[in-house]
Design a protein around this motif. Structure first.
Motif, mmCIF file in Angstrom:
data_model
loop_
_atom_site.group_PDB
_atom_site.id
_atom_site.type_symbol
_atom_site.label_atom_id
_atom_site.label_comp_id
_atom_site.label_asym_id
_atom_site.label_seq_id
_atom_site.Cartn_x
_atom_site.Cartn_y
_atom_site.Cartn_z
ATOM 1 N N ARG A 31 0.826 -1.209 0.000
ATOM 2 C CA ARG A 31 0.000 0.000 0.000
ATOM 3 C C ARG A 31 0.858 1.256 0.000
ATOM 4 N NH1 ARG A 31 -5.233 -1.528 0.753
ATOM 5 N NH2 ARG A 31 -5.544 -3.389 1.993
ATOM 6 N N ALA A 32 2.009 1.176 0.615
ATOM 7 C CA ALA A 32 2.919 2.322 0.657
ATOM 8 C C ALA A 32 3.540 2.604 -0.706
ATOM 9 C CB ALA A 32 4.012 2.089 1.697
ATOM 10 N N GLY A 33 3.188 1.811 -1.719
ATOM 11 C CA GLY A 33 3.715 2.010 -3.060
ATOM 12 C C GLY A 33 3.462 3.402 -3.602
ATOM 13 N N ARG A 34 2.346 4.004 -3.191
ATOM 14 C CA ARG A 34 2.048 5.369 -3.641
ATOM 15 C C ARG A 34 3.117 6.355 -3.196
ATOM 16 N NH1 ARG A 34 -4.300 6.518 -3.685
ATOM 17 N NH2 ARG A 34 -4.916 4.525 -4.550
ATOM 18 N N LEU A 35 3.749 6.061 -2.089
ATOM 19 C CA LEU A 35 4.845 6.888 -1.589
ATOM 20 C C LEU A 35 6.187 6.340 -2.065
ATOM 21 C CD1 LEU A 35 5.776 9.218 0.242
ATOM 22 C CD2 LEU A 35 5.755 7.595 2.144
ATOM 23 N N LEU A 36 6.326 5.023 -2.099
ATOM 24 C CA LEU A 36 7.602 4.407 -2.448
ATOM 25 C C LEU A 36 7.988 4.607 -3.912
ATOM 26 C CD1 LEU A 36 7.308 1.034 -0.497
ATOM 27 C CD2 LEU A 36 8.707 3.023 0.087
ATOM 28 N N VAL A 37 7.027 4.588 -4.817
ATOM 29 C CA VAL A 37 7.343 4.756 -6.242
ATOM 30 C C VAL A 37 7.937 6.137 -6.517
ATOM 31 C CG1 VAL A 37 6.373 4.846 -8.570
ATOM 32 C CG2 VAL A 37 5.783 2.952 -7.055
ATOM 33 N N PRO A 38 7.345 7.244 -6.052
ATOM 34 C CA PRO A 38 7.996 8.544 -6.268
ATOM 35 C C PRO A 38 9.368 8.642 -5.596
ATOM 36 C CG PRO A 38 5.705 8.874 -5.667
ATOM 37 C CD PRO A 38 6.004 7.415 -5.475
ATOM 38 N N ILE A 39 9.507 8.049 -4.408
ATOM 39 C CA ILE A 39 10.813 8.059 -3.741
ATOM 40 C C ILE A 39 11.816 7.247 -4.570
ATOM 41 C CG2 ILE A 39 12.075 7.206 -1.726
ATOM 42 C CD1 ILE A 39 9.601 8.000 -0.054
ATOM 43 N N GLY A 40 11.397 6.110 -5.086
ATOM 44 C CA GLY A 40 12.256 5.291 -5.942
ATOM 45 C C GLY A 40 12.666 6.034 -7.203
ATOM 46 N N PHE A 41 11.731 6.774 -7.788
ATOM 47 C CA PHE A 41 12.046 7.579 -8.973
ATOM 48 C C PHE A 41 13.118 8.616 -8.630
ATOM 49 C CE2 PHE A 41 11.276 11.407 -11.541
ATOM 50 C CZ PHE A 41 11.552 10.888 -12.803
ATOM 51 N N LEU A 42 12.975 9.279 -7.490
ATOM 52 C CA LEU A 42 13.984 10.259 -7.067
ATOM 53 C C LEU A 42 15.328 9.584 -6.805
ATOM 54 C CD1 LEU A 42 11.871 12.556 -4.717
ATOM 55 C CD2 LEU A 42 12.679 13.052 -7.034
ATOM 56 N N LEU A 43 15.306 8.370 -6.279
ATOM 57 C CA LEU A 43 16.560 7.634 -6.068
ATOM 58 C C LEU A 43 17.227 7.280 -7.400
ATOM 59 C CD1 LEU A 43 15.600 5.308 -3.084
ATOM 60 C CD2 LEU A 43 17.182 7.254 -3.054
ATOM 61 N N LEU A 44 16.448 6.924 -8.403
ATOM 62 C CA LEU A 44 17.022 6.659 -9.729
ATOM 63 C C LEU A 44 17.619 7.934 -10.321
ATOM 64 C CD1 LEU A 44 14.408 4.215 -11.307
ATOM 65 C CD2 LEU A 44 16.743 3.685 -10.574
ATOM 66 N N ALA A 45 16.940 9.068 -10.136
ATOM 67 C CA ALA A 45 17.490 10.347 -10.604
ATOM 68 C C ALA A 45 18.787 10.667 -9.865
ATOM 69 C CB ALA A 45 16.462 11.464 -10.422
ATOM 70 N N SER A 46 18.828 10.389 -8.571
ATOM 71 C CA SER A 46 20.045 10.623 -7.782
ATOM 72 C C SER A 46 21.171 9.690 -8.227
ATOM 73 C CB SER A 46 19.759 10.411 -6.295
ATOM 74 O OG SER A 46 18.802 11.331 -5.847
ATOM 75 N N TYR A 47 20.831 8.477 -8.583
ATOM 76 C CA TYR A 47 21.820 7.528 -9.087
ATOM 77 C C TYR A 47 22.463 8.067 -10.363
ATOM 78 C CZ TYR A 47 23.671 2.884 -10.413
ATOM 79 O OH TYR A 47 24.466 1.821 -10.751
ATOM 80 N N SER A 48 21.636 8.615 -11.255
ATOM 81 C CA SER A 48 22.149 9.212 -12.482
ATOM 82 C C SER A 48 23.085 10.380 -12.173
ATOM 83 C CB SER A 48 20.986 9.691 -13.356
ATOM 84 O OG SER A 48 21.473 10.396 -14.477
ATOM 85 N N LEU A 49 22.684 11.222 -11.244
ATOM 86 C CA LEU A 49 23.521 12.357 -10.841
ATOM 87 C C LEU A 49 24.842 11.872 -10.234
ATOM 88 C CD1 LEU A 49 23.827 15.426 -10.423
ATOM 89 C CD2 LEU A 49 22.676 15.134 -8.239
ATOM 90 N N GLY A 50 24.770 10.841 -9.406
ATOM 91 C CA GLY A 50 25.976 10.283 -8.805
ATOM 92 C C GLY A 50 26.931 9.711 -9.847
ATOM 93 N N ILE A 51 26.383 9.058 -10.862
ATOM 94 C CA ILE A 51 27.207 8.515 -11.946
ATOM 95 C C ILE A 51 27.937 9.647 -12.655
ATOM 96 C CG2 ILE A 51 27.073 7.473 -14.257
ATOM 97 C CD1 ILE A 51 24.860 5.629 -13.069
ATOM 98 N N GLU A 52 27.228 10.707 -12.959
ATOM 99 C CA GLU A 52 27.862 11.843 -13.647
ATOM 100 C C GLU A 52 28.931 12.487 -12.776
ATOM 101 O OE1 GLU A 52 27.421 12.533 -16.921
ATOM 102 O OE2 GLU A 52 26.100 10.790 -16.902
#
Length: 191
Positions: A116-137
């Protein structure tokens, strides 16, 4: 000097990581069902593959890349040096950068939507993927030995790819229904 690099090493390490992630997928699948197992194993594998493709030198044994010849700041030229122009996936490297993050966004959405927490976890996961991209750069900018270049266009393409993956995951949720599976506590992400 980095002793490994190039496509052959990327493929070998991706295959080795795939075997490890298959074990994770089977273990999670036993507890939470096959959809969740596949999503978690695939998510882990896609994150490792992104790291391999973006952080290993593009050629085998690139030699010494002097820090004095490496860029000192990230390129802010939207569209960057890669061929094919820009605006959402003009071609070549930009399309690859976007496609690299699509599976991670999709699998993350399926994995997190089990609860049920997926509604919160999915946006947080998306932000983590964006942060991963930033970290790679950031790593590409500061580690001259891997002979990679930091470019803001890569971040834009990566985040766009992750976003497309999330949207595809949301579209596939009614079909995949990750909330159905073994184990207690399986709860559906209500529409």
């Amino acid at each position: 000097m980095v002793p490994i690099g190039g496509t052959t090493w990327m493929l070998l390490l991706a295959a080795a990581a795939g075997c490890c992630c298959l074990v994770v997928a089977l273990a999670v699948g036993r507890r939470m069902g096959p959809v969740a197992g596949t999503a978690w194993g695939g998510l882990l594998w896609s994150i490792v593959v992104i790291g391999l493709v973006t952080l290993l030198p593009p050629v085998d044994h690139p030699g010494i890349v002097p820090a004095s010849q490496h860029q000192t700041s990230c390129s802010w030229d939207i569209g960057g040096p890669s061929p094919g122009g820009f605006w959402i996936f003009g071609g070549g490297q930009q399309l690859l950068n976007a496609l690299l993050f699509v599976p991670a966004g999709l699998l993350m959405t399926v994995a997190f939507s089990r609860w049920r927490a997926g509604r919160l976890l999915v946006p947080i996961g998306f932000l983590l993927l964006a942060s991963y991209s930033l970290g790679i750069e950031e790593i590409q900018l500061h580690v001259a030995r891997i002979d990679r270049a930091c470019d803001v266009t890569d971040i834009i393409d990566n985040v766009a790819g992750a976003g497309i993956g999330v949207l595809l995951g949301l579209v596939l949720l009614p079909v995949l229904r990750p909330w159905r599976g073994r184990g207690r506590g399986a709860a559906r992400l209500s529409p």
